[in-house]
Design a protein around this motif. Structure first.
Motif, PDB file in Angstrom:
ATOM      1  N   ASP A   1       0.838  -1.198   0.000  1.00 25.45           N
ATOM      2  CA  ASP A   1       0.000   0.000   0.000  1.00 25.45           C
ATOM      3  C   ASP A   1       0.870   1.244   0.000  1.00 25.45           C
ATOM      4  N   ILE A   2       0.229   2.371  -0.212  1.00 25.81           N
ATOM      5  CA  ILE A   2       0.872   3.683  -0.097  1.00 25.81           C
ATOM      6  C   ILE A   2       0.259   4.373   1.114  1.00 25.81           C
ATOM      7  N   ASP A   3       1.082   4.746   2.101  1.00 21.26           N
ATOM      8  CA  ASP A   3       0.525   5.330   3.322  1.00 21.26           C
ATOM      9  C   ASP A   3       0.262   6.820   3.147  1.00 21.26           C
ATOM     10  N   GLU A   4      -0.193   7.470   4.231  1.00 19.82           N
ATOM     11  CA  GLU A   4      -0.607   8.870   4.152  1.00 19.82           C
ATOM     12  C   GLU A   4       0.559   9.812   3.871  1.00 19.82           C
ATOM     13  N   ARG A   5       1.805   9.360   4.112  1.00 19.61           N
ATOM     14  CA  ARG A   5       2.983  10.187   3.814  1.00 19.61           C
ATOM     15  C   ARG A   5       3.524   9.938   2.413  1.00 19.61           C
ATOM     16  N   GLY A   6       2.905   9.028   1.690  1.00 23.00           N
ATOM     17  CA  GLY A   6       3.338   8.724   0.333  1.00 23.00           C
ATOM     18  C   GLY A   6       4.357   7.615   0.250  1.00 23.00           C
ATOM     19  N   ALA A   7       4.657   6.965   1.387  1.00 20.11           N
ATOM     20  CA  ALA A   7       5.646   5.889   1.401  1.00 20.11           C
ATOM     21  C   ALA A   7       5.020   4.578   0.959  1.00 20.11           C
ATOM     22  N   LEU A   8       5.851   3.715   0.369  1.00 25.82           N
ATOM     23  CA  LEU A   8       5.419   2.371   0.012  1.00 25.82           C
ATOM     24  C   LEU A   8       5.555   1.475   1.242  1.00 25.82           C
TER      25      LEU A   8
END
Length: 376
Positions: free
Chosen positions: A67-74
């Motif tokens: 997934d991609i989290d709220e900070r844009g990290a994978l």
């Protein structure tokens, strides 16, 4: 580095396919991705060295979820022990896309029609700030040489600058060396004689990469400096004299230094290529070659090829000539450029140079350090 953001991620068989905001797509191998996990368990946060051992990563490892989290990290959960990894999109973009570096460090081969003197950088009050140093080091990558002007002439200058870039490469000529005229010198550099184009210390398995040479006193008449781009000469020989180029890149000469208590020798071609056939280095110290070991029938061609190279690197078309003034410091790639000196006359005044060596890797390391600080 500047980057794009992650738009989406999909699990496809055992791999991850990520899509970027600039419409690029990257397919990520699971072992590559898992090995580069940067969590506290997998990466030492101080040294930035791997803690995970490649042998401990199962060959059949797969992502369970991505997934991609709220900070844009994978964010990836792995099949092995449900380990959770987070990947910064800036890091991911820099390492898995076809992004072209913004750094202009392409090699620019030159002759004297292109460059008559080293590209120069003037200091203010003798201070070399990081902005000047960055441009100096980039210039060395491009042209093989840069000159810094208006420096103080004290003895610490060359050592202090070298240590700002990286550790000093010590050789049998000492850690820091002075080039002065000596009656009993063990090297022609410390005489007043003319020095033809040469590279330093080809007698070692890995010759020093970058030479720093600081002019402290320049009162004697004569002694002009010379520089030649060995890569440009090599490229032109390849085009004009392909048979000579083949000899110069394959026939090994024994480069030997037998002065004093040492006996350093290394066998290598005059022009060194990497595994892709691209130019890696040139080696030439005309006054420190051991006798050629080759078949008699091949010697005419071998000597003709070497003579061709020596004539070209010393010719006005390729060899720049310039005065070395007190307060000047030149840095040059000793494995690309050949340097020399005109005869000078000690009875007309004093002359004193001080030099040292660092490695090519140190230049690249310092460039990256400065770029990283600029991004913070």
């Amino acid at each position: 580095p500047a980057s794009e953001s992650l738009v989406s991620v999909q699990i496809v068989n055992k791999s991850l396919v990520v899509h970027w905001s600039d419409d690029q797509q990257s397919t990520l191998h699971p072992i590559w991705l898992r090995e580069n996990c940067c969590c506290d368990q997998c990466l030492n946060q101080v040294t930035r060295e791997h803690l995970v051992d490649l042998r401990d990563i199962p060959a059949d490892i797969r992502p369970i979820s991505a997934d991609i989290d709220e900070r844009g990290a994978l964010v990836v959960i792995w099949s092995d022990q449900n380990h959770c990894s987070h990947y910064n999109p800036r890091w991911l973009y820099a390492h898995c896309t076809n992004r072209v570096s913004a750094r202009d460090d392409k090699i620019r081969p030159w002759n004297t029609n292109d460059l008559q003197e080293p590209r120069s950088f003037n200091t203010v009050d003798g201070i070399i700030d990081d902005d000047i140093l960055y441009e100096v080091l980039l210039t060395i990558l491009r042209y093989g040489v840069a000159r810094i002007r208006a420096l103080p002439v004290d003895e610490r200058q060359v050592e202090d600058l070298a240590l700002r870039i990286g550790p000093i490469r010590e050789t049998h000529f000492d850690r820091i060396f002075d080039v002065v005229s000596k009656a009993d010198s063990d090297t022609l550099a410390n005489t007043s004689h003319h020095l033809a184009a040469h590279t330093d210390i080809p007698t070692r398995e890995s010759p020093p990469g970058i030479q720093l040479l600081h002019c402290r006193i320049a009162e004697a008449k004569g002694g002009h400096s010379t520089l030649t781009d060995g890569f440009k000469v090599a490229k032109d020989i390849k085009q004009q004299f392909p048979a000579y180029y083949e000899i110069l890149t394959t026939v090994k000469w024994c480069h030997a230094n037998r002065a004093g208590p040492t006996d350093y020798r290394w066998e290598s071609p005059i022009i060194g290529l990497d595994q892709q056939g691209e130019l890696r280095e040139v080696r030439l110290l005309p006054f420190s070659r051991a006798p050629l070991q080759a078949d008699y029938d091949d010697m005419d061609d071998i000597y003709a090829a070497l003579k061709c190279f020596m004539e070209m690197v010393n010719s006005p078309l390729y060899q720049m000539t310039f005065p070395f003034k007190a307060g000047d410091l030149i840095m040059f790639d000793n494995r690309r450029l050949l340097h020399g000196r005109g005869e000078f006359y000690p009875k007309t005044g004093d002359r004193a140079l001080r030099g040292t060596y660092i490695e090519r890797d140190d230049v690249m390391s310092k460039i990256r350090q400065i770029e990283q600080r600029r991004c913070q």
